[in-house]
Motif scaffolding. Structure first.
Motif, PDB file in Angstrom:
ATOM      1  N   MET A   1      44.723  43.081  45.599  1.00  0.00           N
ATOM      2  CA  MET A   1      45.393  41.997  44.894  1.00  0.00           C
ATOM      3  C   MET A   1      44.398  40.958  44.383  1.00  0.00           C
ATOM      4  O   MET A   1      44.542  40.465  43.273  1.00  0.00           O
ATOM      5  CB  MET A   1      46.405  41.370  45.859  1.00  0.00           C
ATOM      6  CG  MET A   1      47.269  40.316  45.237  1.00  0.00           C
ATOM      7  SD  MET A   1      48.416  41.082  44.110  1.00  0.00           S
ATOM      8  CE  MET A   1      49.306  39.690  43.576  1.00  0.00           C
ATOM      9  N   ILE A   2      43.407  40.637  45.201  1.00  0.00           N
ATOM     10  CA  ILE A   2      42.402  39.637  44.797  1.00  0.00           C
ATOM     11  C   ILE A   2      41.605  40.107  43.574  1.00  0.00           C
ATOM     12  O   ILE A   2      41.419  39.331  42.650  1.00  0.00           O
ATOM     13  CB  ILE A   2      41.462  39.303  45.984  1.00  0.00           C
ATOM     14  CG1 ILE A   2      42.253  38.741  47.135  1.00  0.00           C
ATOM     15  CG2 ILE A   2      40.344  38.378  45.550  1.00  0.00           C
ATOM     16  CD1 ILE A   2      42.405  37.275  47.197  1.00  0.00           C
ATOM     17  N   PRO A   3      41.105  41.358  43.543  1.00  0.00           N
ATOM     18  CA  PRO A   3      40.361  41.779  42.349  1.00  0.00           C
ATOM     19  C   PRO A   3      41.219  41.719  41.075  1.00  0.00           C
ATOM     20  O   PRO A   3      40.708  41.371  40.004  1.00  0.00           O
ATOM     21  CB  PRO A   3      39.960  43.224  42.652  1.00  0.00           C
ATOM     22  CG  PRO A   3      39.957  43.314  44.130  1.00  0.00           C
ATOM     23  CD  PRO A   3      41.045  42.394  44.583  1.00  0.00           C
ATOM     24  N   LEU A   4      42.491  42.035  41.190  1.00  0.00           N
ATOM     25  CA  LEU A   4      43.376  41.951  40.028  1.00  0.00           C
ATOM     26  C   LEU A   4      43.492  40.511  39.545  1.00  0.00           C
ATOM     27  O   LEU A   4      43.423  40.251  38.334  1.00  0.00           O
ATOM     28  CB  LEU A   4      44.747  42.519  40.383  1.00  0.00           C
ATOM     29  CG  LEU A   4      45.777  42.503  39.248  1.00  0.00           C
ATOM     30  CD1 LEU A   4      45.317  43.394  38.111  1.00  0.00           C
ATOM     31  CD2 LEU A   4      47.128  42.916  39.756  1.00  0.00           C
ATOM     32  N   LEU A   5      43.638  39.581  40.462  1.00  0.00           N
ATOM     33  CA  LEU A   5      43.710  38.160  40.091  1.00  0.00           C
ATOM     34  C   LEU A   5      42.403  37.679  39.463  1.00  0.00           C
ATOM     35  O   LEU A   5      42.413  36.902  38.508  1.00  0.00           O
ATOM     36  CB  LEU A   5      44.061  37.313  41.312  1.00  0.00           C
ATOM     37  CG  LEU A   5      45.491  37.436  41.807  1.00  0.00           C
ATOM     38  CD1 LEU A   5      45.668  36.631  43.083  1.00  0.00           C
ATOM     39  CD2 LEU A   5      46.465  36.981  40.750  1.00  0.00           C
TER      40      LEU A   5
ATOM     41  N   VAL B   1      40.251  39.536  37.761  1.00  0.00           N
ATOM     42  CA  VAL B   1      40.183  40.123  36.417  1.00  0.00           C
ATOM     43  C   VAL B   1      41.115  39.376  35.460  1.00  0.00           C
ATOM     44  O   VAL B   1      40.734  39.071  34.324  1.00  0.00           O
ATOM     45  CB  VAL B   1      40.513  41.628  36.465  1.00  0.00           C
ATOM     46  CG1 VAL B   1      40.716  42.191  35.070  1.00  0.00           C
ATOM     47  CG2 VAL B   1      39.419  42.380  37.187  1.00  0.00           C
ATOM     48  N   LEU B   2      42.324  39.065  35.897  1.00  0.00           N
ATOM     49  CA  LEU B   2      43.249  38.326  35.038  1.00  0.00           C
ATOM     50  C   LEU B   2      42.733  36.918  34.738  1.00  0.00           C
ATOM     51  O   LEU B   2      42.838  36.438  33.602  1.00  0.00           O
ATOM     52  CB  LEU B   2      44.624  38.258  35.692  1.00  0.00           C
ATOM     53  CG  LEU B   2      45.412  39.566  35.706  1.00  0.00           C
ATOM     54  CD1 LEU B   2      46.704  39.393  36.496  1.00  0.00           C
ATOM     55  CD2 LEU B   2      45.701  40.032  34.300  1.00  0.00           C
ATOM     56  N   LEU B   3      42.148  36.272  35.732  1.00  0.00           N
ATOM     57  CA  LEU B   3      41.583  34.946  35.523  1.00  0.00           C
ATOM     58  C   LEU B   3      40.410  35.007  34.553  1.00  0.00           C
ATOM     59  O   LEU B   3      40.280  34.163  33.656  1.00  0.00           O
ATOM     60  CB  LEU B   3      41.146  34.343  36.855  1.00  0.00           C
ATOM     61  CG  LEU B   3      40.612  32.919  36.814  1.00  0.00           C
ATOM     62  CD1 LEU B   3      41.698  31.967  36.337  1.00  0.00           C
ATOM     63  CD2 LEU B   3      40.099  32.495  38.160  1.00  0.00           C
ATOM     64  N   LEU B   4      39.566  36.005  34.689  1.00  0.00           N
ATOM     65  CA  LEU B   4      38.433  36.184  33.781  1.00  0.00           C
ATOM     66  C   LEU B   4      38.915  36.439  32.354  1.00  0.00           C
ATOM     67  O   LEU B   4      38.371  35.881  31.394  1.00  0.00           O
ATOM     68  CB  LEU B   4      37.552  37.329  34.271  1.00  0.00           C
ATOM     69  CG  LEU B   4      36.249  37.558  33.516  1.00  0.00           C
ATOM     70  CD1 LEU B   4      35.357  36.334  33.629  1.00  0.00           C
ATOM     71  CD2 LEU B   4      35.543  38.777  34.053  1.00  0.00           C
ATOM     72  N   ALA B   5      39.935  37.277  32.201  1.00  0.00           N
ATOM     73  CA  ALA B   5      40.486  37.545  30.875  1.00  0.00           C
ATOM     74  C   ALA B   5      41.069  36.272  30.263  1.00  0.00           C
ATOM     75  O   ALA B   5      40.889  36.007  29.070  1.00  0.00           O
ATOM     76  CB  ALA B   5      41.548  38.629  30.958  1.00  0.00           C
ATOM     77  N   LEU B   6      41.746  35.463  31.063  1.00  0.00           N
ATOM     78  CA  LEU B   6      42.313  34.215  30.575  1.00  0.00           C
ATOM     79  C   LEU B   6      41.226  33.250  30.137  1.00  0.00           C
ATOM     80  O   LEU B   6      41.321  32.617  29.076  1.00  0.00           O
ATOM     81  CB  LEU B   6      43.186  33.588  31.658  1.00  0.00           C
ATOM     82  CG  LEU B   6      43.951  32.329  31.272  1.00  0.00           C
ATOM     83  CD1 LEU B   6      44.968  32.654  30.190  1.00  0.00           C
ATOM     84  CD2 LEU B   6      44.639  31.737  32.479  1.00  0.00           C
ATOM     85  N   ILE B   7      40.161  33.153  30.916  1.00  0.00           N
ATOM     86  CA  ILE B   7      39.050  32.254  30.558  1.00  0.00           C
ATOM     87  C   ILE B   7      38.373  32.723  29.280  1.00  0.00           C
ATOM     88  O   ILE B   7      38.073  31.925  28.388  1.00  0.00           O
ATOM     89  CB  ILE B   7      38.042  32.177  31.729  1.00  0.00           C
ATOM     90  CG1 ILE B   7      38.657  31.400  32.884  1.00  0.00           C
ATOM     91  CG2 ILE B   7      36.740  31.529  31.294  1.00  0.00           C
ATOM     92  CD1 ILE B   7      37.836  31.446  34.151  1.00  0.00           C
ATOM     93  N   LEU B   8      38.124  34.035  29.171  1.00  0.00           N
ATOM     94  CA  LEU B   8      37.464  34.554  27.967  1.00  0.00           C
ATOM     95  C   LEU B   8      38.353  34.401  26.736  1.00  0.00           C
ATOM     96  O   LEU B   8      37.861  34.114  25.645  1.00  0.00           O
ATOM     97  CB  LEU B   8      37.072  36.017  28.175  1.00  0.00           C
ATOM     98  CG  LEU B   8      35.936  36.248  29.167  1.00  0.00           C
ATOM     99  CD1 LEU B   8      35.704  37.733  29.363  1.00  0.00           C
ATOM    100  CD2 LEU B   8      34.665  35.557  28.713  1.00  0.00           C
ATOM    101  N   PHE B   9      39.665  34.578  26.887  1.00  0.00           N
ATOM    102  CA  PHE B   9      40.574  34.371  25.756  1.00  0.00           C
ATOM    103  C   PHE B   9      40.551  32.916  25.319  1.00  0.00           C
ATOM    104  O   PHE B   9      40.478  32.610  24.134  1.00  0.00           O
ATOM    105  CB  PHE B   9      41.997  34.778  26.135  1.00  0.00           C
ATOM    106  CG  PHE B   9      43.010  34.433  25.074  1.00  0.00           C
ATOM    107  CD1 PHE B   9      43.097  35.181  23.923  1.00  0.00           C
ATOM    108  CD2 PHE B   9      43.850  33.348  25.233  1.00  0.00           C
ATOM    109  CE1 PHE B   9      44.025  34.869  22.936  1.00  0.00           C
ATOM    110  CE2 PHE B   9      44.769  33.020  24.262  1.00  0.00           C
ATOM    111  CZ  PHE B   9      44.857  33.783  23.109  1.00  0.00           C
ATOM    112  N   GLY B  10      40.578  31.994  26.282  1.00  0.00           N
ATOM    113  CA  GLY B  10      40.535  30.570  25.956  1.00  0.00           C
ATOM    114  C   GLY B  10      39.238  30.184  25.280  1.00  0.00           C
ATOM    115  O   GLY B  10      39.221  29.423  24.308  1.00  0.00           O
ATOM    116  N   ALA B  11      38.119  30.719  25.761  1.00  0.00           N
ATOM    117  CA  ALA B  11      36.821  30.421  25.164  1.00  0.00           C
ATOM    118  C   ALA B  11      36.741  30.994  23.749  1.00  0.00           C
ATOM    119  O   ALA B  11      36.217  30.353  22.841  1.00  0.00           O
ATOM    120  CB  ALA B  11      35.697  30.976  26.033  1.00  0.00           C
ATOM    121  N   GLY B  12      37.271  32.186  23.565  1.00  0.00           N
ATOM    122  CA  GLY B  12      37.245  32.789  22.228  1.00  0.00           C
ATOM    123  C   GLY B  12      38.076  31.992  21.243  1.00  0.00           C
ATOM    124  O   GLY B  12      37.663  31.773  20.099  1.00  0.00           O
TER     125      GLY B  12
END
Length: 56
Positions: free
Chosen positions: A1-5, A7-18
């Motif tokens: 569960m932690i690795p999934l969270l 990865v989702l947090l990383l995707a959210l940060i990268l989307f926001g930065a983009g």
């Protein structure tokens, strides 16, 4: 569960930065166009010389 969270947090940060970087590029293009138009439409100063269009 932690690795999934993570990865989702990383995707959210990268989307926001983009999105932020894309918005900053558009702002930079608009400022560049306004800066270039300032040179084209600057008013003539004393003695027929073209003056600066900015104040500093």
């Amino acid at each position: 569960m932690i690795p999934l969270l993570v990865v989702l947090l990383l995707a959210l940060i990268l989307f926001g930065a983009g999105f932020a970087l894309k918005a900053l590029w558009w702002i930079a293009v608009v400022v560049l166009v306004l800066w270039a138009l300032g040179f084209v439409f600057r008013s003539a100063g004393a003695g027929g010389r073209r003056g600066r269009w900015y104040r500093w």
